[in-house]
Design an enzyme around this catalytic site. Structure first.
Site, short mmCIF file in Angstrom:
data_model
loop_
_atom_site.label_atom_id
_atom_site.label_comp_id
_atom_site.label_asym_id
_atom_site.label_seq_id
_atom_site.Cartn_x
_atom_site.Cartn_y
_atom_site.Cartn_z
N TRP A 99 0.73 -1.19 0.30
CA TRP A 99 -0.39 0.38 0.64
C TRP A 99 0.96 1.05 -0.16
CZ3 TRP A 99 -4.41 -1.31 -1.84
CH2 TRP A 99 -5.23 -2.27 -1.18
N ASP A 166 -1.57 6.56 6.74
CA ASP A 166 -2.58 5.63 6.02
C ASP A 166 -2.42 5.05 7.19
OD1 ASP A 166 -4.12 3.48 5.27
OD2 ASP A 166 -2.42 3.38 3.33
N LYS A 190 -11.50 -2.39 6.75
CA LYS A 190 -10.66 -3.03 8.03
C LYS A 190 -11.30 -3.50 10.08
CE LYS A 190 -8.34 -3.25 4.65
NZ LYS A 190 -7.36 -2.64 3.46
#
Ligand SMILES: *Cc1c(COP(=O)(O)O)cnc(C)c1O
Length: 356
Positions: A99, A166, A190
């Protein structure tokens, strides 16, 4: 049979959040209408938005000067919005996983990117630390939890430039000193809500410093000014996010208690891995994630991985197949996953080991 949900995302939500969402879909706030079919500008939905933002601030102890924004587009859209709004000439990035790498790729469209640390050469098995950030960087971008590789930075860094994080896969898993960050973002799917909403915690005075024109929808200021209601927000995911936040406050007792529970769950599974003759963890011990636990079978047992997956499935264990870039197994222990499920997994590992 009871299912134990270890999916990495979208992933387990609390029963509380599911039940309250079902109620709201049937009859929202006594309106006789579903939350699915009511104006986002109704006073009932405005109350949902207001409470969700207020609980974000309360649970994470967010200081004055910050705003909480809910948008569509996923964390992946933030990979571009962050540099669009903040990158003047140069940004620093830590390359700690897939990511992070995607965020770097987008930032390069807007200016110079200096990758100050990377563990890519070692297939991201540790969280890169001990780096220096150039003083002239507009910001440093980090990914606090690497969902795919199972490494995590469980501390808030002190850096000399604005810090952007993030936190898609570890938000609300531990207390965070928000004052150390300029911006925190994440997809909700999540630890918070169904897919479809992205949260952004933003320090307002970091905006307005770039010269480029920013498209309206990609400009943070638009959404701050309109209270996340410039256009139709993802109503249902925000509604469920509110239920998760209420659960976190009322049923769990806050983020500090959540952290204690997460540490207990993590210790339970990592101890089992460390004491196993058959399984072995894939990351460095000091980088271990409490959210995504990655492990494989030792070379001499490698051919049993498929059998273990089947065995686990027979015990109601769902979602532990590892990501293709690591292989083996990944058990995601997000906030809503109870300790009981971790114990079922650990028992299954021990039983399997005894049988072979
Ligand atoms: C899942 C994930 C993303 C991608 O989120 P989308 O909402 O699917 O764009 C980004 N970063 C991290 C750390 C993730 O875990």
């Amino acid at each position: 049979m009871k299912k134990h949900n270890f999916y990495a995302g979208p992933s387990i939500l609390s029963q509380y959040a599911i039940d309250k969402t079902v109620e709201g879909i049937r009859d929202f706030a006594g309106t006789g209408l579903s939350v699915l079919e009511i104006s986002h500008r109704s006073k009932e939905f405005q109350a949902v938005m207001d409470e969700a933002q207020a609980l974000f601030k309360e649970l994470l102890d967010i200081p004055e000067g910050y705003e909480v924004v809910f948008l569509g587009g996923g964390a992946s859209t933030q990979f571009c919005m962050v540099p669009y709004n903040l990158l003047k000439t140069k940004a620093a990035y830590v390359d700690s996983g897939t990511w992070a790498n995607k965020a770097i790729k987008e930032a390069k469209l807007f200016g110079e990117v200096e990758v100050v640390a990377s563990s890519k050469e070692d297939n991201y098995v540790y969280y890169p630390k001990n780096f220096t950030v150039p003083a002239d960087a507009d910001y440093l971008h980090i990914t606090t939890n690497n969902t795919i590789y199972g490494t995590e930075l469980r501390e808030d860094l002190d850096v000399n430039v604005p810090l952007v994080a993030d936190m898609s896969s570890d938000i609300f898993s531990r207390p965070v000193d928000v004052s150390k960050y300029a911006l925190i973002y994440g997809g909700a799917q999540k630890n918070l809500a169904p897919a479809g909403v992205t949260f952004i915690i933003i320090k307002k005075d970091i905006l307005g410093k770039v010269d480029r024109a920013i498209p309206t929808m990609l400009n943070y200021q638009t959404h701050i000014d309109k209270g996340s209601m410039f256009n139709t927000p993802p109503v249902l995911p925000i509604f469920t996010a509110l239920q998760t936040l209420r659960w976190l406050k009322e049923e769990i007792g806050g983020v500090k208690e959540m952290q204690r529970i997460n540490e207990e769950k993590g210790a339970c599974l990592y101890d089992a891995i460390d004491n196993s003759r058959m399984f072995v963890g894939t990351t460095h011990v000091d980088s271990r994630s409490l959210m995504n636990v990655c492990f494989v079978m030792k070379p001499e047992y490698k051919e049993l991985e498929k059998d273990f997956l089947e065995f686990a499935t027979s015990k109601g264990i769902v979602g532990i197949k590892g990501h293709r870039s690591v292989g083996g197994f990944r058990a995601s222990l997000y906030n809503a996953l109870p300790l009981e499920s971790v114990k079922v997994l650990v028992d299954a590992m021990k039983e399997f080991e005894n049988n072979h």
